[in-house]
Design a protein around this motif. Structure first.
Motif, PDB file in Angstrom:
ATOM      1  N   UNK A 187       0.846  -1.190   0.000  1.00 58.12           N
ATOM      2  CA  UNK A 187       0.000   0.000   0.000  1.00 58.12           C
ATOM      3  C   UNK A 187       0.885   1.244   0.000  1.00 58.12           C
ATOM      4  N   UNK A 188       0.268   2.391  -0.284  1.00 60.13           N
ATOM      5  CA  UNK A 188       0.962   3.677  -0.261  1.00 60.13           C
ATOM      6  C   UNK A 188       0.264   4.558   0.767  1.00 60.13           C
ATOM      7  N   UNK A 189       1.013   4.998   1.773  1.00 63.98           N
ATOM      8  CA  UNK A 189       0.466   5.852   2.831  1.00 63.98           C
ATOM      9  C   UNK A 189       0.957   7.273   2.636  1.00 63.98           C
ATOM     10  N   UNK A 190       0.025   8.230   2.601  1.00 59.96           N
ATOM     11  CA  UNK A 190       0.340   9.654   2.470  1.00 59.96           C
ATOM     12  C   UNK A 190       0.220  10.283   3.857  1.00 59.96           C
ATOM     13  N   UNK A 191       1.327  10.622   4.460  1.00 54.33           N
ATOM     14  CA  UNK A 191       1.300  11.167   5.811  1.00 54.33           C
ATOM     15  C   UNK A 191       0.726  12.580   5.766  1.00 54.33           C
ATOM     16  N   UNK A 192      -0.410  12.831   6.414  1.00 54.48           N
ATOM     17  CA  UNK A 192      -1.052  14.145   6.324  1.00 54.48           C
ATOM     18  C   UNK A 192      -0.266  15.252   7.004  1.00 54.48           C
ATOM     19  N   UNK A 193       0.648  14.911   7.899  1.00 58.53           N
ATOM     20  CA  UNK A 193       1.410  15.924   8.632  1.00 58.53           C
ATOM     21  C   UNK A 193       2.743  16.242   7.956  1.00 58.53           C
ATOM     22  N   UNK A 194       3.505  15.228   7.609  1.00 56.77           N
ATOM     23  CA  UNK A 194       4.826  15.460   7.009  1.00 56.77           C
ATOM     24  C   UNK A 194       4.768  15.641   5.502  1.00 56.77           C
TER      25      UNK A 194
END
Length: 519
Positions: free
Chosen positions: A131-138
């Motif tokens: 999967x690909x996780x898009x970190x909302x903070x960094x």
């Protein structure tokens, strides 16, 4: 909210990845060796779903010729980072034995439908179901995947790894770290990462794809771990409840509605017969969830999946039960797929309101066969087709098939004797399962006139399959029975010709043609 009955995507629709963008929900599911690759359904209420697109449509994105049964596209992950849609998928070239050739790719698009998806970027071949996780903070993106270690026997599953992926250079960067090994259920795979209230949450699948399947939940304050396991370990599973209506529950993903409700989609199976055979394959179900005061996610009335679920919308059952009649004036209907090849012009064309198959290799080929099919979505159904075919050679076939894979199918075909006399026969691999040897003719052939269109039909009622035929223009066009009643439950995951946890697709009904001679 109205109660809606599971599954929400009936028939072969496994490994769901769910996404909400505004008011729109999307679910991507695995397609394995069936082309085009990846099914994406759309809904605005979580109850009513429409097949929207299959994004992997051209050779530069996907070519599965030679991929064995139940290989090909595994476990897509569909995400959106506020700008683009991202699709992660695995193309598995080999799965049996110690080594797996599982190549992972990322593609993207500005629009999920109506726009062109990019050619994929190769990521790695270290495991499957990433999967690909898009970190909302960094703002960073992380590639999250299971690790496959061919040296570790008998399990081979080495844990869940995280590594940063740079969207500009389109490469993995930095150190890869093994962050979570799962529980004693083992076989940790299919990770998804989420962020909420300062926690990184990881949802994984464990226990294989059979009746021990489960969704395991863990969390950490750091993307790199360490991850602690949910106090209940498994937030959804049927493994300890063999009488539950929904079995094989696992491999899930989480979505939040606009008003803050949380749902989990997961694969499931509905076994029939005392042998517990899932003729509809692995389907997609949905469960209502809630967040506890301890910041852990719980499935309402779980962990056993519920057959009936409160959803924002009420399902239109009439569309589920309506009769489908397919014509070809507007091309090939979206319900249909074919096997492995992106070069469709070599196996079929649609022109002047007709679907024309160009015979290639025999039914069951892993390379190039002219077979066009749609999923079985009901336990009982009728299928009819009319074919115009005048074979002159005993190696030429065209007909109607109930198909799972090269090892398991029933095939009523128009062919010819070596003297040129046209005839009907049935081919089947039923009696030799699980070896997969073809029995032909399975029942005595039936001579038919050398001219005239032929109507072929089959009925399935639970585990009973019956073929029928009629020669049109003969003056006697009433459908006649052909052959005995067959065991339709053979066309199922449990009889797919592989070891346990090895067959992943579902039953199809199809038209198929073999040339016999391509010279």
């Amino acid at each position: 909210m109205p109660l809606v009955k599971n599954p929400i995507l009936p028939g072969f629709n496994p490994d769901p990845s769910i996404l909400r963008v505004g008011k729109d929900y999307y679910i991507a599911t695995s397609t394995f060796e069936w082309y085009p690759g990846v099914q994406i359904h759309h809904s605005t209420d979580l109850a009513n779903w429409t097949l929207l697109t299959r994004p992997l449509t051209r050779q530069s994105q996907l070519d599965m010729r030679g991929d064995p049964d139940s290989c090909g596209v595994w476990a897509p992950c569909l995400t959106h980072d506020g700008d683009k849609f991202w699709l992660v998928y695995t193309d598995v070239k080999r799965k049996d034995g110690s080594f797996k050739d599982a190549h992972n790719y990322i593609a993207w698009a500005d629009k999920i439908d109506g726009g062109e998806w990019s050619d994929p970027v190769y990521v790695n071949s270290s495991g499957f179901d990433p999967s690909l996780f898009h970190d909302p903070d960094s703002g960073k993106k992380y590639f999250v995947n299971m690790l496959w270690d061919h040296r570790r026997r008998p399990l081979l599953f080495a844990g869940i790894a995280v590594q940063e992926w740079n969207a500009k250079t389109r490469k993995l960067v930095g150190e890869r770290k093994n962050v979570y090994q799962g529980t004693d259920l083992q076989l940790a795979e299919a990770p998804h990462v989420y962020k909420r209230n300062g926690w990184y949450y990881m949802l994984i699948a464990e226990g294989g794809t059979g009746y021990e399947h489960a969704c395991t939940f863990a969390r950490s304050k750091d993307i790199w771990g360490p991850y602690e396991t949910h106090p209940d370990k498994y937030i959804v599973t049927s493994k300890d409840h063999p009488r539950a209506a929904l079995q094989r529950a696992g491999h899930g993903d989480i979505v939040e509605t606009e008003d803050g409700r949380t749902y989990l989609v997961h694969l499931t199976g509905r076994p029939t017969t005392q042998a517990r055979r899932c003729v509809l394959g692995r389907e997609t179900a949905i469960q209502e969830c809630y967040w506890g005061e301890d910041d852990w996610l719980y499935v309402k009335n779980g962990p056993v999946p519920s057959l009936w679920v409160d959803l924002p919308g009420k399902r239109d059952e009439s569309k589920y039960w309506e009769e489908k009649r397919y014509t070809f004036e507007d091309g090939l209907h979206r319900d249909f797929q074919w096997l492995r090849t992106p070069e469709t012009e070599r196996i079929f064309n649609v022109k002047d309101g007709k679907l024309t198959l160009t015979g290639r290799e025999a039914i069951g080929s892993w390379f190039e066969q002219a077979l066009v099919a749609r999923r079985q979505e009901h336990f009982s159904y009728d299928a009819e087709t009319v074919i115009d075919f005048s074979p002159t050679d005993e190696r030429q076939f065209a007909g109607l098939t109930a198909y799972y894979c090269r090892y398991n199918f029933f095939y009523l075909t128009v062919t010819a004797h070596s003297d040129g006399q046209r005839e009907l026969l049935i081919m089947s691999s039923e009696a030799s399962w699980p070896i997969g040897n073809l029995n032909t003719p399975y029942v005595p052939y039936v001579q038919i006139p050398n001219e005239g269109k032929v109507k072929l039909a089959l009925t399935i009622r639970g585990n009973q399959l019956q073929f029928y035929y009629a020669v049109l223009g003969s003056g006697d066009e009433e459908l006649k029975k052909m052959g005995p009643v067959f065991d339709a439950s053979i066309v199922s995951d449990e009889c797919g010709g592989h070891q346990q946890h090895g067959s992943f697709t579902g039953a199809f009904v199809a038209g198929e043609e073999r040339a016999g001679c391509l010279c």
